[in-house]
Scaffold this active site. Structure first.
Site, mmCIF file in Angstrom:
data_model
loop_
_atom_site.group_PDB
_atom_site.id
_atom_site.type_symbol
_atom_site.label_atom_id
_atom_site.label_comp_id
_atom_site.label_asym_id
_atom_site.label_seq_id
_atom_site.Cartn_x
_atom_site.Cartn_y
_atom_site.Cartn_z
ATOM 1 N N LYS A 150 15.958 22.217 -9.885
ATOM 2 C CA LYS A 150 15.278 20.999 -10.320
ATOM 3 C C LYS A 150 16.189 19.992 -11.022
ATOM 4 O O LYS A 150 17.113 20.359 -11.738
ATOM 5 C CB LYS A 150 14.126 21.349 -11.286
ATOM 6 N N HIS A 162 0.838 -1.216 0.000
ATOM 7 C CA HIS A 162 0.000 0.000 0.000
ATOM 8 C C HIS A 162 0.869 1.261 0.000
ATOM 9 O O HIS A 162 0.420 2.315 0.459
ATOM 10 C CB HIS A 162 -0.951 0.029 1.200
ATOM 11 N N GLU A 176 9.661 9.107 -16.451
ATOM 12 C CA GLU A 176 8.276 9.513 -16.710
ATOM 13 C C GLU A 176 7.846 9.139 -18.128
ATOM 14 O O GLU A 176 6.703 8.729 -18.364
ATOM 15 C CB GLU A 176 8.124 11.021 -16.507
ATOM 16 N N SER A 236 15.228 22.335 -15.094
ATOM 17 C CA SER A 236 14.063 23.162 -15.398
ATOM 18 C C SER A 236 14.558 24.503 -15.917
ATOM 19 O O SER A 236 15.587 25.006 -15.486
ATOM 20 C CB SER A 236 13.241 23.374 -14.121
#
Ligand code: ARG
Length: 456
Positions: free
Chosen positions: A280, A153, A287, A274
């Site tokens: 970043k 979980h 992704e 970024s």
């Protein structure tokens, strides 16, 4: 190619909707190989003269060299790669080119070409997946002892070793390889010589063309042969399952790379910055692999829906088989390569992983197991006692192994000092020696088996 019956050419839009050459030009190698095998067989069987067969073969070799050097020119008037090749052959060798299509149809031709293409695609995927497995195994060996929290979980559950976690993906990729190998083995029968749908009256030798193209033999039923796209669906279904596995590992990298987790640092080569936020470091490759899995599943669904309800034998709908397979293959090959690069180069922040494993009362089960083993408490009761210990640790803000012995004894007098030996995360993983368990000793065995299987 069918001018005899027609007095007018097609409408411009008809030409556009009908043409597959914009995408099936990718089959040129297979088309040349299939045609050369067919021509050689026609010559050997005496269906065309030896001279014509030789001229066709030499001409096809030249067309192949031209394609290799200059690419395939897309001319919608030529409809598909089969017509384009035949037309160029006619320009090169004259009327003998017209004998190549004896005892053949584009229906068995395209089925053959596409099977050959999918077969090579599977070989490429199998090699890529073996490389990914090798990367996983090497990192698992490095981290056979590194402790991290195991989750259920996405809540800290029990300590596991990072090596064990990585070897879980080795297993998944192993099943993917077996699915692809199985798809290839099932697909490896030649449709060539099934002609349009009914077979042919010419004395062809299907065994010969099958052997020349590396098939295990000819397919059994001509109607099935020209309308079967199971091999493409098998490929896409195996690709979908594989992409789902890659997306799960990607998702773990995305989560692990986030600041609250901080389990991994992706290398410069496999992350991006970024344009506005200088701090970043984004896990874009992970992704995109995660995202590509959705597109690959979409390709599988596209072909499944195209084939659903098609009566025998060939229908033009089936021309739509190729774009989803090509797209899925390109996405999968890229995803496997990217995942391999990420696995090879990621830095595992083992001290953060260990701290997270220690923070989440992850050894609570070990306390319960200790009560069962040492104090002969039934497991359900041990679970209840342990729950009280966790509650105490939570309210006092300490770890399980920091609760003083008197406080533990107050919960249950059967607990004694020896319990602390069971409560460290190292003791917890070391104890899980069951077959397939997370103990470092088991992970090392699994790694050794994997290295042997991969010849590393
Ligand atoms: N371009 C076609 C395809 O990809 C080749 C087969 C065409 N056959 C036909 N009877 N129109 O499926």
């Amino acid at each position: 190619m069918w001018g005899g019956r027609f007095s007018e050419g097609p409408a411009a839009v008809m030409r556009e909707i009908n043409a597959s050459i914009p995408f099936d030009k990718r089959l040129w190698r297979e088309d040349i190989a299939g045609s050369r095998a067919h021509a050689a067989m026609l010559g050997a069987a005496g269906i065309v003269s030896p001279d014509d067969a030789a001229a066709i073969d030499a001409g096809l070799a030249t067309v192949g060299q031209e394609y290799d050097a200059d690419g395939v020119t897309v001319d919608l008037a030529l409809e598909d790669i089969h017509m384009a090749t035949e037309q160029r052959l006619a320009q090169l060798i004259g009327p003998a080119a017209g004998r190549l299509h004896t005892a053949r149809s584009r229906n068995d031709q395209v089925a053959t070409d596409f099977k050959l293409w999918v077969r090579s695609a599977i070989d490429a995927v199998l090699a890529g997946l073996a490389g990914l497995q090798a990367a996983l195994v090497m990192r698992a060996e490095e981290h056979a002892d590194s402790v991290m929290p195991g989750f259920t979980h996405l809540q800290v559950a029990q300590p596991v070793t990072l090596g064990h976690h990585l070897m879980a993906y080795y297993e998944m990729i192993g099943r993917d390889r077996s699915r692809f190998a199985d798809a290839k083995a099932r697909a490896n029968l030649s449709p060539l010589g099934s002609a349009a749908l009914a077979g042919t009256g010419f004395p062809i030798d299907r065994d010969a063309t099958a052997a020349a193209l590396g098939f295990d033999g000819p397919t059994a039923n001509s109607l099935d042969s020209v309308s079967d796209r199971d091999f493409a669906m098998d490929y896409l279904m195996a690709a979908t399952t594989c992409a789902v596995h890659l997306s799960r590992l990607s998702e773990e990298f995305v989560i692990w790379a986030s600041q609250p987790f901080g389990f991994v640092a992706l290398s410069d080569a496999w992350s991006t910055g970024s344009s506005i936020m200088p701090q970043k470091r984004n896990p874009d490759a992970a992704e995109l692999v995660r995202g590509h899995s959705g597109r690959i599943a979409g390709c599988m669904m596209a072909l499944t829906m195209t084939m659903k309800g098609l009566p025998l034998a060939y229908s033009k709908d089936m021309q739509d088989d190729k774009p989803p397979v090509f797209e899925a293959h390109d996405l999968l090959a890229l995803s496997i390569a990217a995942m391999t690069g990420m696995v090879e180069s990621v830095t595992f922040r083992t001290e953060r992983m260990r701290a997270a494993a220690e923070a989440g009362y992850s050894t609570a089960t070990d306390l319960a197991d200790w009560l069962v083993r040492v104090a002969d408490v039934p497991f359900r009761e041990a679970h209840h006692i342990t729950g009280q210990a966790v509650r105490l640790a939570e309210t006092t803000g300490c770890a399980l192994d920091q609760i003083p012995i008197d406080a533990l004894k107050a919960i249950d007098p059967r607990i004694d000092k020896r319990v602390y030996d069971a409560l460290s995360v190292d003791a917890s993983v070391a104890a899980r020696v069951s077959h397939g368990g997370t103990a470092p000793v088991r992970v090392r065995e699994a790694v050794a088996r994997a290295k042997e299987a991969l010849a590393l």
